[in-house]
Design a protein around this motif. Structure first.
Motif, short mmCIF file in Angstrom:
data_model
loop_
_atom_site.label_atom_id
_atom_site.label_comp_id
_atom_site.label_asym_id
_atom_site.label_seq_id
_atom_site.Cartn_x
_atom_site.Cartn_y
_atom_site.Cartn_z
N PHE A 189 0.79 -1.33 0.11
CA PHE A 189 -0.15 0.03 -0.01
C PHE A 189 0.90 1.17 0.09
O PHE A 189 1.82 1.44 0.78
CB PHE A 189 -0.92 -0.08 1.17
CG PHE A 189 -1.82 -1.20 1.32
CD1 PHE A 189 -2.57 -1.62 0.17
CD2 PHE A 189 -2.27 -1.86 2.67
CE1 PHE A 189 -3.38 -2.72 0.24
CE2 PHE A 189 -3.19 -2.55 2.66
CZ PHE A 189 -3.89 -3.27 1.46
N SER B 68 -10.07 4.87 -0.49
CA SER B 68 -9.50 4.33 0.71
C SER B 68 -10.35 3.06 1.50
O SER B 68 -10.15 2.88 2.68
CB SER B 68 -8.69 5.22 1.72
OG SER B 68 -7.96 4.41 2.58
N VAL C 275 -7.84 0.15 1.58
CA VAL C 275 -6.67 0.22 2.19
C VAL C 275 -6.90 0.58 3.76
O VAL C 275 -6.70 0.01 4.64
CB VAL C 275 -5.87 1.33 1.63
CG1 VAL C 275 -4.84 1.79 2.38
CG2 VAL C 275 -5.30 0.73 0.23
N GLY C 276 -7.97 1.49 3.93
CA GLY C 276 -8.07 1.92 5.33
C GLY C 276 -9.40 1.26 5.87
O GLY C 276 -9.34 0.72 7.04
N PHE D 279 -8.34 -3.06 5.48
CA PHE D 279 -7.07 -3.58 6.06
C PHE D 279 -6.41 -2.36 7.12
O PHE D 279 -5.69 -2.82 8.12
CB PHE D 279 -5.90 -3.51 4.89
CG PHE D 279 -5.96 -4.55 3.98
CD1 PHE D 279 -5.34 -5.55 4.27
CD2 PHE D 279 -7.06 -4.56 2.98
CE1 PHE D 279 -5.36 -6.70 3.39
CE2 PHE D 279 -7.10 -5.59 2.19
CZ PHE D 279 -6.03 -7.01 2.47
N THR E 120 -5.16 0.35 7.29
CA THR E 120 -3.81 1.08 7.18
C THR E 120 -3.99 2.58 7.13
O THR E 120 -5.09 3.22 6.44
CB THR E 120 -3.46 0.69 5.64
OG1 THR E 120 -2.93 -0.48 5.49
CG2 THR E 120 -1.91 1.57 5.40
N LYS E 121 -3.20 3.37 7.93
CA LYS E 121 -3.31 4.66 7.84
C LYS E 121 -1.88 5.28 7.72
O LYS E 121 -1.86 6.85 7.24
CB LYS E 121 -3.37 5.13 9.53
CG LYS E 121 -4.89 4.77 9.89
CD LYS E 121 -5.24 5.17 11.24
CE LYS E 121 -6.62 4.83 11.85
NZ LYS E 121 -6.84 3.48 11.78
N PHE F 267 2.04 5.10 5.57
CA PHE F 267 2.29 4.34 4.41
C PHE F 267 3.97 4.49 4.45
O PHE F 267 4.49 5.38 4.96
CB PHE F 267 1.65 5.19 3.09
CG PHE F 267 0.34 4.98 2.93
CD1 PHE F 267 -0.32 3.67 2.52
CD2 PHE F 267 -0.61 6.10 3.31
CE1 PHE F 267 -1.58 3.92 2.31
CE2 PHE F 267 -1.86 5.95 3.34
CZ PHE F 267 -2.66 4.71 2.91
N GLU G 227 3.29 0.26 3.81
CA GLU G 227 2.67 -0.82 4.49
C GLU G 227 2.59 -2.12 3.36
O GLU G 227 1.67 -2.00 2.45
CB GLU G 227 1.41 -0.60 4.97
CG GLU G 227 1.18 -1.60 6.40
CD GLU G 227 -0.17 -1.22 7.16
OE1 GLU G 227 -0.02 -0.76 8.05
OE2 GLU G 227 -1.11 -1.64 6.74
N TRP H 39 1.67 -6.06 3.17
CA TRP H 39 1.24 -7.55 3.73
C TRP H 39 1.85 -8.65 2.82
O TRP H 39 1.86 -8.59 1.59
CB TRP H 39 -0.25 -7.45 3.57
CG TRP H 39 -0.79 -6.25 4.16
CD1 TRP H 39 -0.80 -4.79 3.84
CD2 TRP H 39 -1.58 -6.25 5.65
NE1 TRP H 39 -1.41 -4.21 5.02
CE2 TRP H 39 -1.99 -4.99 5.76
CE3 TRP H 39 -1.94 -7.47 6.25
CZ2 TRP H 39 -2.51 -4.55 6.97
CZ3 TRP H 39 -2.78 -7.11 7.55
CH2 TRP H 39 -3.10 -5.61 7.78
N ARG I 32 2.91 -8.53 8.21
CA ARG I 32 2.76 -7.19 7.89
C ARG I 32 3.81 -6.30 8.33
O ARG I 32 4.48 -6.31 9.28
CB ARG I 32 1.51 -6.47 8.66
CG ARG I 32 0.94 -5.02 8.11
CD ARG I 32 -0.17 -4.48 8.91
NE ARG I 32 0.77 -3.73 9.84
CZ ARG I 32 0.20 -3.88 11.21
NH1 ARG I 32 -0.82 -4.69 11.48
NH2 ARG I 32 0.92 -3.07 12.27
N ASP J 31 5.46 -2.45 8.49
CA ASP J 31 5.05 -1.16 8.56
C ASP J 31 6.49 -0.41 8.14
O ASP J 31 7.66 -0.64 8.51
CB ASP J 31 4.55 -0.81 9.89
CG ASP J 31 3.53 -1.25 10.15
OD1 ASP J 31 2.66 -1.97 9.24
OD2 ASP J 31 3.12 -1.31 11.54
#
Length: 223
Positions: free
Chosen positions: A80, A144, A147-148, A151, A153-154, A156, A158, A160, A171, A173
């Motif tokens: 992402f 999003s 992504v958000g 998953f 995700t906040k 980037f 990221e 997986w 995952r 980060d």
């Protein structure tokens, strides 16, 4: 005399069984330690064997819709990113190198998802960053929702790692160098069914970059 002989034979059998058990246990431990090398080194934010990746379908650079589950049977590196993210752009050449390696195989694939809206801008940016062809699918999640929403995700980038059965195995980060052999090692590790010790997969779980579970000492010993 016969009784003593029988006892000696039994003692020998027991001793031999103990030696064989110890040898097998040591071999399994060594195999597990070797299979955990990449995870112990890269310290994922999450690693486990009990979370199925939520399926989704998104358009690519050409507007063709691509579904995550269409890659079932392969290890998926799902990245992402967004064009406003500096670390994303820094790691992108190594993501591309991993994708080129994956394209030469039948068991791995690299898939990227951006929350950007302007397809041409993304295409041009990747052309500059990669100095040519984009070797992986680029999917667009403009609102999003995936992504958000799916998953969570906040921040980037990221990445997986999803096994051939669709289970999230790790995952990561932040930016990583995905051109390193450790990346391929992780891809090889997650192909093993469930990552169980008997399958010589890595039995260590991770949370927030720290090894967890009864086998966490494998990474402690390797650190």
């Amino acid at each position: 005399m016969l009784k003593n002989s029988t006892l000696i034979q039994l003692a020998f059998i027991v001793a031999a069984a103990v030696v064989v058990f110890g040898f097998v246990s040591a071999a399994k431990s060594d195999q597990a330690r070797a299979s955990c090398t990449a995870l112990c080194a890269l310290r994922p934010a999450y690693a486990g064997r009990d979370r199925r990746a939520p399926d989704f379908e998104l358009p690519d650079l050409d507007g063709k819709r691509v579904r995550l589950s269409s890659f079932r049977g392969k290890t998926v590196f799902l990245n992402f990113w967004t064009e406003t993210c500096g670390p994303c752009k820094e790691e992108m050449p190594s993501v591309a190198m991993l994708a080129r390696i994956a394209k030469s195989r039948k068991d791995m694939v690299v898939l990227t998802v951006t929350i950007d809206e302007d397809r041409q801008k993304v295409r041009d940016l990747l052309g500059v960053l990669l100095n040519g062809e984009v070797p992986f699918p680029v999917l667009f999640d403009e609102d999003s929702q995936i992504v958000g929403g799916k998953f969570g995700t906040k921040l980037f980038p990221e990445t997986w790692v999803i096994d051939p059965e669709g289970i999230i195995r790790a995952r990561f980060d932040g930016a990583r160098d995905w051109s390193e052999p450790l990346a391929i090692e992780i891809g090889e590790m997650v192909k093993r069914p469930g990552g169980q010790l008997l399958d010589f997969g890595c039995p260590v779980d991770f949370a927030l970059g720290q090894p967890r579970g009864s086998h966490a000492g494998i990474c402690v010993d390797d650190s």
